[in-house]
Design an enzyme around this catalytic site. Structure first.
Site, short mmCIF file in Angstrom:
data_model
loop_
_atom_site.label_atom_id
_atom_site.label_comp_id
_atom_site.label_asym_id
_atom_site.label_seq_id
_atom_site.Cartn_x
_atom_site.Cartn_y
_atom_site.Cartn_z
N ASP A 1 -9.24 1.19 -3.39
CA ASP A 1 -7.53 0.60 -3.50
C ASP A 1 -7.49 -0.38 -4.73
O ASP A 1 -7.79 -1.02 -4.68
CB ASP A 1 -6.48 -0.07 -2.46
CG ASP A 1 -5.13 -0.54 -2.15
OD1 ASP A 1 -5.33 -0.47 -3.83
OD2 ASP A 1 -4.95 -0.97 -1.65
N GLU B 1 -8.15 1.60 2.96
CA GLU B 1 -7.86 0.36 3.67
C GLU B 1 -8.32 -0.14 4.17
O GLU B 1 -8.95 -1.67 4.43
CB GLU B 1 -6.68 0.38 3.49
CG GLU B 1 -4.88 -0.16 2.02
CD GLU B 1 -3.66 0.23 2.24
OE1 GLU B 1 -3.45 -0.44 1.01
OE2 GLU B 1 -3.42 0.87 2.66
N GLU C 1 -4.15 5.79 -5.86
CA GLU C 1 -3.70 6.39 -6.56
C GLU C 1 -3.13 7.50 -6.73
O GLU C 1 -2.70 8.67 -8.55
CB GLU C 1 -3.57 5.28 -8.15
CG GLU C 1 -2.92 3.93 -7.58
CD GLU C 1 -1.21 3.49 -6.98
OE1 GLU C 1 -0.95 4.21 -6.96
OE2 GLU C 1 -1.09 2.76 -6.61
N ASP D 1 -0.79 -1.18 -11.53
CA ASP D 1 -1.94 -0.27 -10.80
C ASP D 1 -2.46 0.63 -11.59
O ASP D 1 -3.13 0.93 -10.66
CB ASP D 1 -0.45 0.63 -9.28
CG ASP D 1 -0.17 -0.11 -8.32
OD1 ASP D 1 -0.59 -1.09 -7.75
OD2 ASP D 1 0.90 0.22 -7.73
N LEU E 1 -5.23 -1.61 -6.98
CA LEU E 1 -4.64 -2.90 -6.87
C LEU E 1 -3.84 -2.90 -5.50
O LEU E 1 -2.93 -1.83 -5.23
CB LEU E 1 -3.29 -3.57 -8.02
CG LEU E 1 -3.04 -4.12 -8.36
CD1 LEU E 1 -3.85 -5.12 -8.71
CD2 LEU E 1 -1.78 -3.94 -9.40
N ASP F 1 4.61 5.44 -2.65
CA ASP F 1 5.39 4.09 -3.60
C ASP F 1 5.31 4.01 -4.77
O ASP F 1 4.75 5.16 -6.05
CB ASP F 1 4.14 2.64 -3.31
CG ASP F 1 3.23 3.02 -1.99
OD1 ASP F 1 4.52 2.89 -1.21
OD2 ASP F 1 2.31 3.20 -2.04
P1 AHG Z 1 -0.24 -1.16 -1.61
O1 AHG Z 1 -0.10 -2.73 -2.77
O2 AHG Z 1 -1.82 -0.59 -2.16
O3 AHG Z 1 0.25 -0.43 -1.97
O4 AHG Z 1 -0.79 -2.12 -0.37
C1 AHG Z 1 0.23 -2.78 0.15
C2 AHG Z 1 -0.26 -2.77 2.01
C3 AHG Z 1 -0.61 -3.92 2.62
O5 AHG Z 1 -1.46 -4.68 0.65
C4 AHG Z 1 0.42 -4.92 2.74
O6 AHG Z 1 -0.46 -5.55 4.12
C5 AHG Z 1 1.61 -3.67 2.81
O7 AHG Z 1 1.09 -2.70 2.01
C6 AHG Z 1 2.50 -4.25 2.68
O8 AHG Z 1 3.72 -3.53 3.63
P2 AHG Z 1 4.85 -4.06 4.04
O9 AHG Z 1 5.31 -4.26 3.11
O10 AHG Z 1 6.12 -2.82 4.71
O11 AHG Z 1 4.37 -5.50 5.48
MN MN Z 2 -3.67 -1.39 -0.44
MN MN Z 3 -3.00 -0.29 -4.11
#
Ligand code: AHG
Ligand code: MN
Ligand code: MN
Length: 313
Positions: free
Chosen positions: A113, A263, A94, A70, A115, A64
């Site tokens: 997690d 999560e 992270e 973050d 953020l 990511d």
């Molecule tokens: P993060 O921001 O910690 O990486 O988490 C994002 C997660 C979660 O919060 C959410 O349900 C999901 O990723 C969304 O993913 P998509 O964009 O694939 O739907």
């Molecule tokens: Mn998350």
């Molecule tokens: Mn996160």
């Protein structure tokens, strides 16, 4: 007339007397998290005004893009937790590897997690922080059932701190005028069934037959879709109003996307404690011994009846 006056600190001090394993050390860790999330929340509330938005330019272990927010949230939580003297190790979404306290002191492992929903940062939509606490064991990797506390913070129109220490779920709302979280949602119970679902339906062409059939049937009964892209916000809605949250494995991502340690386990613990159900690859995620800090899995959780119906497909 103010009728909410029990602070998170009052609540924890009371739990120390009535509900082991809450003790002074665990209270200290939870209050360190509370302090950090108040600072994160305060930055979030000013995010259009100060220079904090945008990307750092590097990627985390999950590939990511790491946002500056973050990074800030991670640094703040990790530093605060490790300086408390109570925390042996912090594992974070992270961080590639857990970070240990300097003298290897401290009795707790905290998984975070920092953020959640960070793609929402730049557009002023809901965000969260998720945490999960274990007793120090022989290994950092423990089953979700070994969590002694877990919770999340929702940075929404108000900031909420939702907590379980294994004796139900309680929600605290930040009163910004005094800077304290006050008990606002005592003993939260998830409705037995609901008519809302949260899933990224943009991926529907890759869904498995189980997911497709479930959604078809649920929609034919008038279900409503609500999805924000922030798990904390989506799960919180389901916790309060009932229904089902799904981030299933699909044909493209057979191991799902969401992280077991950061999560899935904390959210599954909370949902179970509120009387709901969670399932990962057909089993209770809390019974799984993680094979790495970065393990991802499918997750479906929410109201008991809805999750049972999902399992029946
Ligand atoms: P993060 O921001 O910690 O990486 O988490 C994002 C997660 C979660 O919060 C959410 O349900 C999901 O990723 C969304 O993913 P998509 O964009 O694939 O739907
Ligand atoms: Mn998350
Ligand atoms: Mn996160």
């Amino acid at each position: 007339m103010l009728n909410k006056s029990q602070t998170l600190t009052d609540f924890l001090l009371h739990e120390e007397i009535t509900s082991p394993p809450v003790n002074g050390s665990l209270t200290m860790v939870l209050l360190q998290i509370e302090n950090s999330v108040k600072i994160i929340g305060s930055h979030i509330k000013q995010s259009g005004l100060v220079d904090i938005l945008g990307k750092t330019g590097y990627k985390n272990a999950f590939n990511d893009e790491v946002q500056r927010f973050d990074d800030l949230s991670n640094t703040l939580l990790v530093t605060t937790l490790l300086s408390s003297g109570e925390v042996y190790a912090v594992a974070s979404e992270e961080l590639k590897e857990p970070i240990y306290s300097k003298n290897k002191g401290g009795d707790f492992i905290v998984c975070i997690d920092p953020l959640d929903g960070s793609s929402n940062v730049d557009c002023n939509a809901s965000l969260g922080t998720i945490f999960s606490i274990y007793k120090k064991g022989d290994n950092i990797l423990q089953k979700g059932n070994d969590q002694i506390a877990a919770g999340y913070v929702l940075y929404g129109p108000s900031i909420m701190f939702v907590l379980t220490t294994g004796k139900g779920v309680n929600g605290f709302t930040l009163d910004p005028s005094i800077g304290s979280f006050l008990l606002s949602h005592s003993n939260i119970i998830i409705p037995e069934k609901g008519s809302q679902y949260a899933i990224n339906e943009g991926y529907s062409s890759n869904f498995t037959n189980q997911t497709k059939k479930f959604l078809k049937s649920f929609k034919s009964n008038g279900a409503k879709l609500r999805y924000s892209g922030c798990m904390v916000s989506d799960v919180h809605r389901i916790l309060i109003q009932g229904g089902i949250f799904l981030y299933p494995a699909d044909n493209k991502n057979p191991n799902g996307k969401l992280r077991l340690l950061y999560e899935i386990n904390p959210m599954a613990f909370i949902i179970n404690q509120a009387g709901g159900l969670a399932v990962s690859d057909g089993i209770d995620p809390l019974t799984i011994l993680p094979n790495s800090v970065n393990q991802t899995m499918s997750i479906v959780l929410g109201s008991k009846d809805n999750v049972k119906i999902y399992k029946s497909f």
